[in-house]
Write an enzyme that holds these catalytic residues in place. Structure first.
Site, mmCIF file in Angstrom:
data_model
loop_
_atom_site.group_PDB
_atom_site.id
_atom_site.type_symbol
_atom_site.label_atom_id
_atom_site.label_comp_id
_atom_site.label_asym_id
_atom_site.label_seq_id
_atom_site.Cartn_x
_atom_site.Cartn_y
_atom_site.Cartn_z
ATOM 1 N N CYS A 45 0.826 -1.214 0.000
ATOM 2 C CA CYS A 45 0.000 0.000 0.000
ATOM 3 C C CYS A 45 0.860 1.264 0.000
ATOM 4 C CB CYS A 45 -0.876 0.034 1.240
ATOM 5 S SG CYS A 45 -1.844 -1.451 1.447
ATOM 6 N N ARG B 164 5.010 0.276 -6.103
ATOM 7 C CA ARG B 164 4.994 -0.598 -4.930
ATOM 8 C C ARG B 164 4.058 -1.794 -5.134
ATOM 9 N NH1 ARG B 164 6.595 2.664 -0.317
ATOM 10 N NH2 ARG B 164 5.256 1.542 1.104
ATOM 11 N N TRP C 248 -2.886 -2.699 -1.628
ATOM 12 C CA TRP C 248 -2.450 -4.055 -1.991
ATOM 13 C C TRP C 248 -3.202 -4.971 -1.034
ATOM 14 C CZ3 TRP C 248 0.742 -7.904 0.383
ATOM 15 C CH2 TRP C 248 1.197 -8.885 -0.506
ATOM 16 N N ASN D 183 -1.556 1.645 5.762
ATOM 17 C CA ASN D 183 -0.621 0.667 5.193
ATOM 18 C C ASN D 183 -0.203 -0.238 6.346
ATOM 19 O OD1 ASN D 183 1.499 -0.743 4.101
ATOM 20 N ND2 ASN D 183 2.858 1.016 3.899
ATOM 21 N N GLY D 184 -0.258 -1.551 6.152
ATOM 22 C CA GLY D 184 0.159 -2.469 7.216
ATOM 23 C C GLY D 184 -0.984 -3.375 7.628
ATOM 24 N N GLU E 165 17.421 -17.711 -8.294
ATOM 25 C CA GLU E 165 16.968 -16.368 -8.673
ATOM 26 C C GLU E 165 16.295 -16.398 -10.051
ATOM 27 O OE1 GLU E 165 16.246 -13.555 -7.774
ATOM 28 O OE2 GLU E 165 16.527 -12.193 -9.453
ATOM 29 N N LYS F 48 12.523 -15.237 -10.796
ATOM 30 C CA LYS F 48 12.220 -14.197 -11.793
ATOM 31 C C LYS F 48 11.150 -14.693 -12.755
ATOM 32 C CE LYS F 48 13.454 -11.443 -10.755
ATOM 33 N NZ LYS F 48 14.113 -10.804 -9.667
ATOM 34 N N GLU G 269 7.622 -15.184 -11.034
ATOM 35 C CA GLU G 269 6.887 -13.994 -10.600
ATOM 36 C C GLU G 269 6.328 -13.173 -11.758
ATOM 37 O OE1 GLU G 269 10.772 -11.336 -9.154
ATOM 38 O OE2 GLU G 269 8.917 -11.183 -8.077
ATOM 39 N N HIS H 94 19.027 -36.624 -7.284
ATOM 40 C CA HIS H 94 18.469 -36.945 -5.966
ATOM 41 C C HIS H 94 16.972 -36.638 -5.909
ATOM 42 C CE1 HIS H 94 22.452 -37.825 -4.477
ATOM 43 N NE2 HIS H 94 22.863 -36.699 -5.046
ATOM 44 N N LYS I 284 5.970 -4.316 -4.616
ATOM 45 C CA LYS I 284 7.388 -3.974 -4.755
ATOM 46 C C LYS I 284 8.065 -3.929 -3.393
ATOM 47 C CE LYS I 284 11.112 -2.696 -6.884
ATOM 48 N NZ LYS I 284 11.857 -3.815 -7.496
HETATM 49 O O1 M6R Z 1 13.156 -4.359 -1.133
HETATM 50 P P1 M6R Z 1 13.800 -5.690 -0.849
HETATM 51 O O2 M6R Z 1 15.053 -5.903 -1.629
HETATM 52 O O3 M6R Z 1 14.025 -5.916 0.628
HETATM 53 O O4 M6R Z 1 12.757 -6.768 -1.343
HETATM 54 C C1 M6R Z 1 12.977 -8.123 -1.123
HETATM 55 C C2 M6R Z 1 12.028 -8.969 -1.946
HETATM 56 O O5 M6R Z 1 10.699 -8.684 -1.623
HETATM 57 C C3 M6R Z 1 12.224 -8.748 -3.454
HETATM 58 O O6 M6R Z 1 13.543 -9.003 -3.852
HETATM 59 C C4 M6R Z 1 11.275 -9.664 -4.258
HETATM 60 O O7 M6R Z 1 11.640 -10.996 -4.096
HETATM 61 C C5 M6R Z 1 11.288 -9.251 -5.734
HETATM 62 N N1 M6R Z 1 9.939 -9.173 -6.226
HETATM 63 C C6 M6R Z 1 12.032 -10.196 -6.600
HETATM 64 O O8 M6R Z 1 12.023 -9.830 -7.935
#
Ligand code: M6R
Length: 609
Positions: A2, A27, A74, A98-99, A481, A485, A488, A504, A604
């Site tokens: 949010c 965000r 959000w 927010n929260g 990673e 990527k 997501e 395994h 974000k």
């Molecule tokens: O702002 P931050 O780097 O602390 O965020 C951490 C994760 O939320 C962030 O890297 C998330 O995994 C991304 N969406 C990955 O692309």
């Protein structure tokens, strides 16, 4: 996550509120709304979906007023519908949040028993009724807000306006970030300095427990004990210009292409290119690492994978014992922190709730804390003992790309510095390592010429339902990673494995429909990885090999496709190999037609647990 904005203004608030919300879009959100005071009455406009939908609502039903609040939501409690969208309001108060309010169920039951009627499924609405109840009992707005905040548990940032109180905006912070903007004739609240940048660059960040009162341009801040306090006003560097896509179709594409520049910029802060040595502008970190009994690395998501790669570097280059764990586990699993230990936290936003909580816990357990962050004014940056900045610039795409490679750049430089300080690395080795690092931006530029190959492959592979990523050593975290990527932004199921783990278990998944992306520079372990490739191909798996010319030649003709990258020092290969991995995910998502910059369900900046 949010986003909040509040304006105690002198001009039409609605366009300003929407402008600020647009700057908070990055965000992640799924509904939006604003509320203002119109002739003393609370009026609001809300809409599910993106800000363009709120714009449409505002065109049909314009909103006047000079005092107002706005929100991008959000969804956590309740679906992203208009009735769940913020601001929530009664006839007396409108509020954005927010929260998460953890005790909302108890409070709601008590308020319903008193005759309050709830219209949404949100936890937030309880705060509206609580404040209204206190106002009805005769409390003045600021006192009602303070008393309500005292009764809330959880993590929140709040902003509220009150019917009949032109120019008054009250905010509160506990756990979620909230900044105050100081203008000449107006004052503002915002989730970050970026939202406030079109209005002012004079910004103060509230501490946990603070309540802030804006009366027009006058700002009063009270701490958790109710005492008036001053919070340091800083000049922010956030740009007032909207970050644009610079001709790219998506922010993610732009951010992928910015990497040579931002990595070079970040490396320039940490390396001396003439002497080929690491030159830290934060010299205290050298002593801290020289004597460290152990290094604990923690973060979330992509930042955690950067940390895992860092673990390999600190162990190999500095012979420093490293433990790495995701922050959401570290903070709760009662880790044993050694005396003389150092804990390093990595975050793009600097606001990730779990990472911040883990940092606080490590600090309370006597660890010296280091933060690698991209937002210098963030909570994590402010609370860490030592801050090591990344210079990625604003990262707008939800999928982290350039922040990740800038984090790797800092960790690589730090590991070399630790190796020197601990007597593991001789000057010649340091020169060679620094020279290799400095070459990375040029190699990324060189790789970019392969973009069309990756685009075509992305279109071809986008039909897959599952994708596996394999890597060894430093490339194992990069395999995870890569999988993150892809899932997501394309919603394709993907997993990253250590290449040696294939037999395994994961090999059971292999058939001709499962692409297997192998990250394998022609290094010491290359032959072993090729054996894992052969096992995969023998079961019909489609191997896509990302390697240098020597690696592709040594692997022979067998791969379904190759993505050639320049040869680099294998130690730092993840800095280069990250780029084809990001690009492939991008083009697969593009072929599927997903919302690349704001993928479903994702935020974000994750400021709640
Ligand atoms: O702002 P931050 O780097 O602390 O965020 C951490 C994760 O939320 C962030 O890297 C998330 O995994 C991304 N969406 C990955 O692309």
């Amino acid at each position: 996550m949010c986003g909040i904005i509040g304006i105690a203004g002198t001009q039409d608030a609605a366009p300003q509120l929407v402008e600020a919300l647009r700057r908070l879009e990055y965000r992640g959100y799924d509904s939006a709304g604003i509320a203002t005071l119109v002739e003393g009455r609370i009026e609001r406009r809300r809409s599910p979906g993106k800000l363009t939908q709120l714009d449409r609502v505002l065109q049909q039903k314009p909103l006047g007023g000079r005092t107002g609040i706005g929100h991008t939501r959000w969804a956590t409690h309740g679906a992203p519908t208009e009735s769940n969208a913020h601001p929530h309001a009664s006839r007396r108060v409108a509020l954005v949040h927010n929260g998460i309010i953890e005790n909302f169920r108890e409070l709601r039951s008590a308020l319903i028993a008193k005759g309050h009627h709830f219209e949404s499924e949100t936890d937030t609405e309880v705060a509206v009724h609580l404040v209204t109840d206190l106002l009805d009992q005769g409390l003045a707005p600021v006192e009602a807000a303070r008393e309500a905040v005292r009764q809330l548990t959880g993590a929140y940032a709040l902003a509220m306006i009150f019917a009949g109180h032109e120019g008054l905006v009250v905010g509160a912070r506990k756990g979620s970030p909230l900044a105050v903007g100081y203008g000449d004739v107006e004052a503002y609240l915002g989730s970050d300095a970026f939202a406030l940048a079109p209005f002012t660059h004079r910004v103060a960040y509230l501490d946990d427990g603070d309540v802030v009162v804006l009366h027009g341009p006058k700002v009063e801040i009270f701490d958790s004990a109710g005492q008036p306090v001053q919070r340091q006003i800083r000049m922010t560097t956030a740009s007032a210009g909207l970050v644009d896509k610079a001709g790219y179709r998506h922010f993610m594409a732009k951010e992928i292409h910015e990497q040579p520049e931002v990595i070079a910029h970040t490396l320039a802060h940490y390396l001396d290119p003439s002497a080929l040595v690491v030159q830290l502008r934060e010299p205290e970190v050298i002593e801290v690492l020289r004597h460290a009994s152990r290094l604990t690395i923690s973060a979330c998501g992509t930042a955690f994978y950067a940390g895992l790669i860092g673990k390999y570097w600190f162990e190999r280059l500095a012979r420093l014992a490293v433990e790495a764990d995701v922050a959401s586990e570290l903070r709760y699993r009662e880790p044993v922190y050694p005396a003389g230990g150092v804990a390093l936290f990595i975050s793009q936003s600097g606001e990730t709730a779990d990472t911040l909580a883990a940092l606080r816990d490590a600090k309370a357990s006597g660890q010296t804390t280091i933060a690698v962050v991209n937002v210098p004014e963030s909570s994590i940056a402010r609370e860490a003992d030592i801050v090591l900045p990344t210079f990625a610039g604003p990262e707008i795409g939800v999928a982290s790309t350039k922040a990740f490679t800038c984090q790797l750049s800092v960790l690589a430089a730090l590991a070399i510095a630790a190796g020197r300080a601990r007597g593991v690395i001789e000057p010649d080795r340091e020169h060679a390592l620094v020279a290799s690092l400095l070459e990375i931006p040029r190699h990324i530029v060189e790789f970019m010429t392969q973009e069309e190959t990756v685009e075509a492959l992305g279109g071809d592979l986008a039909k897959a339902r599952d994708v596996l990523y394999l890597g060894r050593g430093v490339n194992f975290p990069l395999a995870m990673e890569g999988a993150l990527k892809l899932k997501e932004i394309s919603y394709i199921h993907a997993e990253g494995y250590a290449a040696g783990e294939m037999k395994h278990g994961p090999i059971a998944l292999i058939d001709e429909n499962v692409p297997v992306i192998v990250l394998a520079p022609h290094d010491t372990w290359f032959e072993k990885t090729v054996s894992n490739m052969q096992e995969t191909m023998a079961r019909g798996g489609k191997v896509i090999l990302i390697s240098d010319v020597a690696g592709i030649a040594a692997a022979g003709e067998a791969a379904y496709a190759n993505i050639p990258v320049p040869a680099v020092d294998p130690t730092f290969a993840p800095l280069l190999y990250a780029v084809p991995v990001q690009m492939l995910a991008y083009y697969m998502a593009l072929a599927k037609g997903t919302d690349v910059d704001q993928p479903r369900n994702l935020a974000k900046s994750v400021t709640v647990e």
